[in-house]
Enzyme design. Structure first.
Site, PDB file in Angstrom:
ATOM      1  N   GLY A 208       0.836  -1.207   0.000  1.00 31.84           N
ATOM      2  CA  GLY A 208       0.000   0.000   0.000  1.00 31.84           C
ATOM      3  C   GLY A 208       0.862   1.246   0.000  1.00 31.84           C
ATOM      4  O   GLY A 208       2.051   1.187  -0.320  1.00 31.84           O
ATOM      5  N   ASN A 209       0.271   2.367   0.322  1.00 27.90           N
ATOM      6  CA  ASN A 209       1.041   3.608   0.425  1.00 27.90           C
ATOM      7  C   ASN A 209       0.438   4.509   1.496  1.00 27.90           C
ATOM      8  O   ASN A 209      -0.580   4.179   2.085  1.00 27.90           O
ATOM      9  CB  ASN A 209       1.145   4.310  -0.934  1.00 27.90           C
ATOM     10  CG  ASN A 209      -0.225   4.650  -1.484  1.00 27.90           C
ATOM     11  OD1 ASN A 209      -0.953   5.452  -0.915  1.00 27.90           O
ATOM     12  ND2 ASN A 209      -0.590   4.010  -2.600  1.00 27.90           N
ATOM     13  N   TYR A 210       1.081   5.647   1.728  1.00 25.96           N
ATOM     14  CA  TYR A 210       0.721   6.494   2.870  1.00 25.96           C
ATOM     15  C   TYR A 210      -0.473   7.415   2.610  1.00 25.96           C
ATOM     16  O   TYR A 210      -0.781   8.253   3.448  1.00 25.96           O
ATOM     17  CB  TYR A 210       1.911   7.373   3.255  1.00 25.96           C
ATOM     18  CG  TYR A 210       3.072   6.611   3.858  1.00 25.96           C
ATOM     19  CD1 TYR A 210       2.885   5.864   5.013  1.00 25.96           C
ATOM     20  CD2 TYR A 210       4.332   6.657   3.277  1.00 25.96           C
ATOM     21  CE1 TYR A 210       3.958   5.173   5.581  1.00 25.96           C
ATOM     22  CE2 TYR A 210       5.397   5.974   3.837  1.00 25.96           C
ATOM     23  CZ  TYR A 210       5.208   5.236   4.989  1.00 25.96           C
ATOM     24  OH  TYR A 210       6.251   4.561   5.542  1.00 25.96           O
ATOM     25  N   SER A 211      -1.136   7.322   1.460  1.00 25.62           N
ATOM     26  CA  SER A 211      -2.225   8.263   1.167  1.00 25.62           C
ATOM     27  C   SER A 211      -3.317   8.198   2.243  1.00 25.62           C
ATOM     28  O   SER A 211      -3.755   7.115   2.629  1.00 25.62           O
ATOM     29  CB  SER A 211      -2.828   7.927  -0.200  1.00 25.62           C
ATOM     30  OG  SER A 211      -4.011   8.665  -0.374  1.00 25.62           O
ATOM     31  N   ALA A 276      -4.091   7.585  -4.838  1.00 27.37           N
ATOM     32  CA  ALA A 276      -2.706   7.156  -5.019  1.00 27.37           C
ATOM     33  C   ALA A 276      -2.759   5.656  -5.320  1.00 27.37           C
ATOM     34  O   ALA A 276      -2.759   4.821  -4.407  1.00 27.37           O
ATOM     35  CB  ALA A 276      -1.910   7.432  -3.759  1.00 27.37           C
TER      36      ALA A 276
END
Ligand code: CTP
Length: 399
Positions: A208-211, A276
């Site tokens: 995943g990512n930090y969005s 994102a």
């Protein structure tokens, strides 16, 4: 412009409260339905009977009517309103609004309001000039509230300086300009993607990512406020929406987001791709939890995810407007302009991770809007709410 608009007129306890009667009358004359909410102190300055007579609605001041026990729901009032105008707004009420001190009906309604809020301060010049007032007003601005600046002139103390409430006719004119500029998405369908995507490795792990989704959610609230029907296709985030015109479609992976976004795009007038999206996903997610004991560290083969923006860019028909985001660390302008062309977007919103306060997780953002013809407009660091307002102002001006 104010015809049929539901307006809450909040009156707080300052001498300028006597002018609120004229303001109520002008709003009603302009076609608005006006519900007055007074703080207890305001009633020392002007009688509720004056306001209820002028607006045709009983004034609300307490949380319930004492003799009948009828409860006044600040939540319902907050949803009913198309605009909330607090005039006059004293230093004390501004402080309570800035800090969420909900000890009267007006402040609880303010905290529940989904509609745009207009604040017309009125106080003595020293109170106006105090850093505490300036700080509280800057908080209100960062919440997306509109401050109708006080004027200079003779004050109740007979001192001369800044602190006079703006004249009622100018407050009405301010609202009319706002509604003529802002309510122009009525009848439109706006689709927004927001948040990260999670790409499954096994039943308990993902890429995943930090969005945080905050930018996309702020855009959804702004579009709804302007009268649009909004479909918000959201990856997994904890942010929530409150406007009744927003329907949220929750997805997890890029493939699911593509399906939901494509479906909503079919009849969308504007689509904004603020998600994102993970560029890659594990090729073969494991059905069972990958165990550590007795295993070498696994090698995860990745495959490319679909590009949602580019797919919608191909599907785009005349009259549909596609807006993308570009989060860059280097060569920002060139990369963003290249994405705009490659994905057949009409506009791209660039944020650079080099700018402090911009990008993921923050409540603020600093953007440059680039159009198809290459024109670029940059703005200063603002709250994501204010940035959402700027983006829609730009979209409406362009399209
Ligand atoms: N986007 C998308 N689907 C993807 C990747 C990106 O819809 N699979 C959208 C984003 O929502 C954003 C725009 O495309 O509006 C640009 O996203 P970004 O991640 O900056 O671009 P990428 O195409 O992924 O390019 P790169 O990773 O090379 O910077």
């Amino acid at each position: 412009m104010l015809d049929g608009k539901h307006i809450i007129l909040g009156i707080t306890g300052g001498i300028a409260a006597y002018k609120s009667a004229m303001l109520a009358r002008l709003l009603v004359k302009a076609g608005a339905e006006v519900q007055v909410i007074m703080t207890p102190a305001a009633k020392e300055f002007i009688a509720p009977l004056t306001l209820s007579t002028l607006t045709g609605n009983p004034v609300i001041s307490e949380f319930f009517t004492a003799n009948t026990g009828e409860w006044h729901s600040h939540v319902d009032l907050g949803l009913w309103a198309d605009a909330m105008v607090i005039a006059p707004a004293t230093a004390s009420s501004i402080g309570k609004m800035a800090n969420g001190i909900a000890d009267n009906m007006l402040i609880t309604t303010y905290l529940s309001a989904k509609a745009p809020v207009f604040v017309a301060p009125a106080m003595d010049l020293d109170m106006m000039a105090h850093p505490s007032t300036a700080r509280n007003l800057s908080y209100l601005r960062s919440y997306g509230n509109h401050i109708i600046e006080a004027r200079s002139g003779e004050l109740a103390s007979h001192l001369v300086g800044k602190g006079r409430m703006e004249e009622p006719e100018n407050i009405v004119a301010y609202l009319e300009v706002y509604f003529s500029r802002h309510n122009d998405l009525t009848g439109k369908h706006v689709m927004i993607t927001a948040g990260p995507t999670y790409e499954k490795i096994d039943p308990v792990r993902f890429i995943g990512n930090y969005s945080s989704g905050k930018m996309g959610y702020a855009l959804a609230e702004e579009a709804a406020k302007r009268g649009a029907r909004v479909t918000l296709v959201s990856g997994p985030v904890s942010t929530s929406v409150s406007h009744p015109s927003i329907s949220v479609v929750r997805v997890e992976s890029a493939v699911q987001m593509l399906a939901a976004a494509t479906k909503a795009f079919a009849d969308a007038d504007v689509a904004i791709l603020a998600a994102a999206v993970a560029d890659y996903a594990p090729a073969e997610p494991s059905e069972h939890k990958i165990k550590r004991e007795g295993n070498e560290p696994p090698e995860i083969r990745l495959v490319k995810n679909p590009d949602i923006a580019a797919t919608l860019g191909q599907l785009k028909k005349d009259g549909q407007h596609l807006v993308g985001f570009a989060l860059e660390t280097d060569n920002e302008m060139a990369n963003a302009a290249d994405k705009l062309k490659r994905k057949n977007l009409d506009m791209i919103v660039l944020n650079s991770l080099k700018d402090e306060g911009a990008g993921f997780g923050t409540d603020t953002n600093k953007i440059t809007i680039i159009d198809r013809d290459g024109t670029a407009v940059s703005s200063s660091l603002k709250s994501k709410k204010e940035v959402a307002t700027d983006i829609f102002d730009h979209i409406i001006a362009k399209f």
